[in-house]
Design an enzyme around this catalytic site. Sequence first.
Site, PDB file in Angstrom:
ATOM      1  N   HIS A   1       0.852  -1.184   0.000  1.00  0.00           N
ATOM      2  CA  HIS A   1       0.000   0.000   0.000  1.00  0.00           C
ATOM      3  C   HIS A   1       0.892   1.239   0.000  1.00  0.00           C
ATOM      4  CE1 HIS A   1      -3.882  -1.891   1.815  1.00  0.00           C
ATOM      5  NE2 HIS A   1      -3.291  -2.730   0.993  1.00  0.00           N
TER       6      HIS A   1
ATOM      7  N   GLU B   1       0.911   3.892   1.819  1.00  0.00           N
ATOM      8  CA  GLU B   1       1.378   4.327   3.136  1.00  0.00           C
ATOM      9  C   GLU B   1       2.543   3.466   3.632  1.00  0.00           C
ATOM     10  OE1 GLU B   1      -3.236   4.631   3.337  1.00  0.00           O
ATOM     11  OE2 GLU B   1      -1.743   3.461   2.241  1.00  0.00           O
TER      12      GLU B   1
ATOM     13  N   CYS C   1      -6.284   1.971   5.587  1.00  0.00           N
ATOM     14  CA  CYS C   1      -6.913   0.727   6.023  1.00  0.00           C
ATOM     15  C   CYS C   1      -6.368   0.362   7.411  1.00  0.00           C
ATOM     16  CB  CYS C   1      -6.599  -0.378   5.025  1.00  0.00           C
ATOM     17  SG  CYS C   1      -4.868  -0.929   5.070  1.00  0.00           S
TER      18      CYS C   1
ATOM     19  N   CYS D   1      -2.480  -0.147   7.430  1.00  0.00           N
ATOM     20  CA  CYS D   1      -1.728   1.094   7.291  1.00  0.00           C
ATOM     21  C   CYS D   1      -1.882   1.983   8.517  1.00  0.00           C
ATOM     22  CB  CYS D   1      -2.148   1.822   6.029  1.00  0.00           C
ATOM     23  SG  CYS D   1      -1.686   0.919   4.524  1.00  0.00           S
TER      24      CYS D   1
END
Length: 150
Positions: free
Chosen positions: A51, A53, A81, A84
């Site tokens: 992801h 992040e 999410c 993260c």
Amino acid sequence: MERIYMKEALIEAKKAMEIEEVPIGAVIVKDGNIIARAHNLRERSKDPTSHAEILAIREASKALGGWRLIGCDLYVTVEPCPMCAGAIMLSRIDRLIIGTMDPKGGAAGSILNIVEDERFNHQTEVIRGVMQEECAAVMKEFFRNLRKRK
């Protein structure tokens, strides 16, 4: 200043969209300088943890030579999410600036609020809705085009 850095995160999101990744972008800022930038790469890397992040946190940690990102701000186009949000909290990021919220998967205020939960050792200040319309538009465009392709 927040808009300047969110624009940079949007540039990252658009890079993801160009390679058919979910268009989420992130930048990490320390002392007024971008020290890390990333966009989603899950499809390309075949790694569910790729992801924006997480990738930005890894890059920032390398840049600073340690895992504690104290004094750093993370700008992300879409609410993180749970994975993260946990990484943001564990890395000790000071501020999280979110473009648009994710009511179906967000963990910084929508479904959960991991980053501001006082039961944890560290809380991250959260600013929501910076360039919300622009960030949401990128996501809507991506999913509209995805439905057309299928």
